[in-house]
Design an enzyme around this catalytic site. Structure first.
Site, PDB file in Angstrom:
ATOM      1  N   ASP A  63      -8.845  35.417   7.928  1.00  0.00           N
ATOM      2  CA  ASP A  63      -9.316  34.291   7.117  1.00  0.00           C
ATOM      3  C   ASP A  63      -8.587  34.939   5.695  1.00  0.00           C
ATOM      4  OD1 ASP A  63     -10.263  32.822   5.038  1.00  0.00           O
ATOM      5  OD2 ASP A  63     -12.314  32.487   6.492  1.00  0.00           O
ATOM      6  N   SER A 140       5.254  24.871  -2.580  1.00  0.00           N
ATOM      7  CA  SER A 140       5.674  23.477  -2.714  1.00  0.00           C
ATOM      8  C   SER A 140       6.197  22.892  -3.805  1.00  0.00           C
ATOM      9  CB  SER A 140       4.009  22.981  -2.664  1.00  0.00           C
ATOM     10  OG  SER A 140       3.909  21.615  -2.564  1.00  0.00           O
ATOM     11  N   TYR A 153      -4.860  20.689  -6.031  1.00  0.00           N
ATOM     12  CA  TYR A 153      -3.741  21.302  -5.262  1.00  0.00           C
ATOM     13  C   TYR A 153      -2.709  21.915  -6.011  1.00  0.00           C
ATOM     14  CZ  TYR A 153      -0.039  21.560  -1.575  1.00  0.00           C
ATOM     15  OH  TYR A 153       0.721  21.883  -1.023  1.00  0.00           O
ATOM     16  N   LYS A 157      -0.760  25.514  -6.671  1.00  0.00           N
ATOM     17  CA  LYS A 157       0.525  25.740  -6.216  1.00  0.00           C
ATOM     18  C   LYS A 157       1.277  26.147  -7.394  1.00  0.00           C
ATOM     19  CE  LYS A 157       0.263  25.253  -1.720  1.00  0.00           C
ATOM     20  NZ  LYS A 157       0.578  26.373  -0.725  1.00  0.00           N
TER      21      LYS A 157
HETATM   22  P1  NAD Z   1      -0.963  23.061   8.371  1.00  0.00           P
HETATM   23  O1  NAD Z   1      -2.241  22.448   7.984  1.00  0.00           O
HETATM   24  O2  NAD Z   1      -0.275  22.858   9.713  1.00  0.00           O
HETATM   25  O3  NAD Z   1      -1.022  24.778   8.307  1.00  0.00           O
HETATM   26  C1  NAD Z   1      -1.647  25.491   7.393  1.00  0.00           C
HETATM   27  C2  NAD Z   1      -2.489  26.495   8.075  1.00  0.00           C
HETATM   28  O4  NAD Z   1      -2.982  27.225   7.158  1.00  0.00           O
HETATM   29  C3  NAD Z   1      -3.506  26.138   9.028  1.00  0.00           C
HETATM   30  O5  NAD Z   1      -2.896  26.923  10.448  1.00  0.00           O
HETATM   31  C4  NAD Z   1      -4.682  26.487   8.614  1.00  0.00           C
HETATM   32  O6  NAD Z   1      -5.683  26.754   9.520  1.00  0.00           O
HETATM   33  C5  NAD Z   1      -4.223  27.768   7.854  1.00  0.00           C
HETATM   34  N1  NAD Z   1      -5.529  27.841   6.945  1.00  0.00           N
HETATM   35  C6  NAD Z   1      -6.235  27.198   6.272  1.00  0.00           C
HETATM   36  N2  NAD Z   1      -7.345  27.974   5.709  1.00  0.00           N
HETATM   37  C7  NAD Z   1      -7.080  29.283   6.061  1.00  0.00           C
HETATM   38  C8  NAD Z   1      -7.715  30.287   5.570  1.00  0.00           C
HETATM   39  N3  NAD Z   1      -8.665  30.256   4.981  1.00  0.00           N
HETATM   40  N4  NAD Z   1      -7.271  31.480   6.353  1.00  0.00           N
HETATM   41  C9  NAD Z   1      -6.293  31.491   7.281  1.00  0.00           C
HETATM   42  N5  NAD Z   1      -5.489  30.452   7.536  1.00  0.00           N
HETATM   43  C10 NAD Z   1      -5.960  29.298   6.901  1.00  0.00           C
HETATM   44  O7  NAD Z   1       0.133  22.678   7.305  1.00  0.00           O
HETATM   45  P2  NAD Z   1       1.521  23.190   6.861  1.00  0.00           P
HETATM   46  O8  NAD Z   1       2.069  21.910   6.294  1.00  0.00           O
HETATM   47  O9  NAD Z   1       2.187  24.288   8.121  1.00  0.00           O
HETATM   48  O10 NAD Z   1       1.120  24.337   5.729  1.00  0.00           O
HETATM   49  C11 NAD Z   1       1.520  25.644   5.462  1.00  0.00           C
HETATM   50  C12 NAD Z   1       1.630  25.745   3.889  1.00  0.00           C
HETATM   51  O11 NAD Z   1       2.699  24.881   3.773  1.00  0.00           O
HETATM   52  C13 NAD Z   1       0.639  25.456   3.029  1.00  0.00           C
HETATM   53  O12 NAD Z   1       0.550  26.601   2.172  1.00  0.00           O
HETATM   54  C14 NAD Z   1       0.945  24.318   2.297  1.00  0.00           C
HETATM   55  O13 NAD Z   1       0.278  23.963   1.057  1.00  0.00           O
HETATM   56  C15 NAD Z   1       2.515  24.275   2.240  1.00  0.00           C
HETATM   57  N6  NAD Z   1       3.314  22.879   2.222  1.00  0.00           N
HETATM   58  C16 NAD Z   1       3.153  22.177   2.883  1.00  0.00           C
HETATM   59  C17 NAD Z   1       3.797  20.766   2.854  1.00  0.00           C
HETATM   60  C18 NAD Z   1       3.764  19.856   3.906  1.00  0.00           C
HETATM   61  O14 NAD Z   1       3.945  18.430   3.594  1.00  0.00           O
HETATM   62  N7  NAD Z   1       3.187  19.693   5.181  1.00  0.00           N
HETATM   63  C19 NAD Z   1       4.597  20.539   1.834  1.00  0.00           C
HETATM   64  C20 NAD Z   1       4.561  21.650   0.692  1.00  0.00           C
HETATM   65  C21 NAD Z   1       3.999  22.837   0.886  1.00  0.00           C
END
Ligand code: NAD
Length: 288
Positions: A63, A140, A153, A157
């Site tokens: 975590d 992001s 958010y 970022k």
């Molecule tokens: P997602 O929600 O599928 O994955 C995020 C992961 O982070 C999940 O597995 C969640 O359990 C984990 N997480 C949350 N809190 C946590 C903690 N305290 N300790 C450990 N793990 C934790 O979404 P994603 O899109 O795969 O996100 C991954 C990254 O990509 C994030 O940093 C997100 O900000 C970034 N991102 C996503 C998008 C999008 O549109 N999906 C766009 C830009 C950036």
């Protein structure tokens, strides 16, 4: 020797896809430590690698808001080294700023900002001692330009950008490369996992009607952007692989060239010229 990779946030989305791809590498180049906050969610990852990768995949609890769990995971790396650290865990928070509780704002900053920073902190001494390493961070476009109803958010970022830029200037001197993989919308569980103010929420009834109307419009925009322009995690994984395989990785990678014009401005100088310039100014003033 295998390249030892540790990835945060592997129970879904980008982290899961990256872990699967690296653990399934045909040349078995990588030993992947896929970490997740909640190990009871590991089935998806295990199903995706089809249980065939005992020697290239290990799943550990981590975590990113819990320093002890980061140190415990680090200490369970049998190779006692790390070549590539991927800070990917993150969550969203969406809605009018007036309705956000201090706790929910604190939580986003704790996961996205402090979680990333304290993960890097835990691995820095090892990487510096090795004089070698890669730190890849899922960035992001919300860290490059502001988005309404995403103030905290975006702040988290944007802060990651500052932390990574600052670190990259120093870590250059230790042969450690920092790269941000800047993503626009990606088809993951992100929208499900984020904390969102719903249109029916009582808290929303308390904000002025113009904000309510604008929020409704924003949500429509958001849905259509995700429907029309979201990338698949495989597209993002390709960019991570580029960064991993490049002998001299860029500081910023953009996963997509389509984006609002404001992002294009920042795309014009995506290499590490700022990093090199600042590094020279600070550390080699005699060369000016
Ligand atoms: P997602 O929600 O599928 O994955 C995020 C992961 O982070 C999940 O597995 C969640 O359990 C984990 N997480 C949350 N809190 C946590 C903690 N305290 N300790 C450990 N793990 C934790 O979404 P994603 O899109 O795969 O996100 C991954 C990254 O990509 C994030 O940093 C997100 O900000 C970034 N991102 C996503 C998008 C999008 O549109 N999906 C766009 C830009 C950036």
């Amino acid at each position: 020797d295998k390249k030892v990779v540790l990835i945060t946030g592997c129970s879904s989305g980008i982290g899961l896809s990256l872990a699967v791809r690296l653990a399934s590498d045909p040349d078995k180049t990588f030993k992947v430590y896929a970490t997740m906050r909640n190990l009871s969610k590991k089935e998806r990852l295990l199903e995706s690698v089809k249980g065939l990768h005992r020697d290239t995949l290990d799943i550990l609890q981590m975590d990113v808001t819990d320093q002890q769990s980061i140190l415990d995971a680090r200490d369970r790396i049998v190779e006692k080294r790390i070549n590539i650290l991927v800070c990917n865990a993150g969550v969203g928070l969406m809605g009018p700023l007036e309705v956000q509780s201090l706790n929910s704002m604190r939580h986003i900053l704790e996961v996205n900002l402090l979680g990333t920073i304290q993960t890097i902190q835990a691995f820095l001494p090892q990487m510096k001692a090795q004089s070698q390493g890669r730190i890849l961070v899922t960035g992001s476009t919300g860290g490059l330009h502001g988005l309404p109803f995403n103030e905290v958010y975006c702040a988290s970022k944007f802060a990651i950008e500052g932390a990574c830029e600052s670190l990259a200037i120093l870590l250059k001197h230790f042969n450690i490369h920092v790269s941000l993989i800047e993503c626009g919308p990606v088809n993951t569980d992100f929208l499900v996992n984020l904390k969102k103010t719903e249109l029916g929420d009582t808290s929303l009834q308390q904000v002025d009607t113009q904000t309510q109307r604008l929020y409704e419009k924003y949500l429509q925009h958001c849905r259509s952007v995700f429907q029309n322009a979201a990338q698949d995690t495989e597209d993002i994984v390709k960019v991570f692989l580029d960064a991993i395989q490049s002998p001299s990785p860029a500081f910023r990678y953009f996963t997509s060239t389509t984006g609002p014009p404001v992002t294009q401005l920042k795309v014009t100088e995506p290499d590490d010229s700022y990093i090199s310039a600042m590094s020279k100014i600070i550390f080699s003033p005699e060369e000016q």
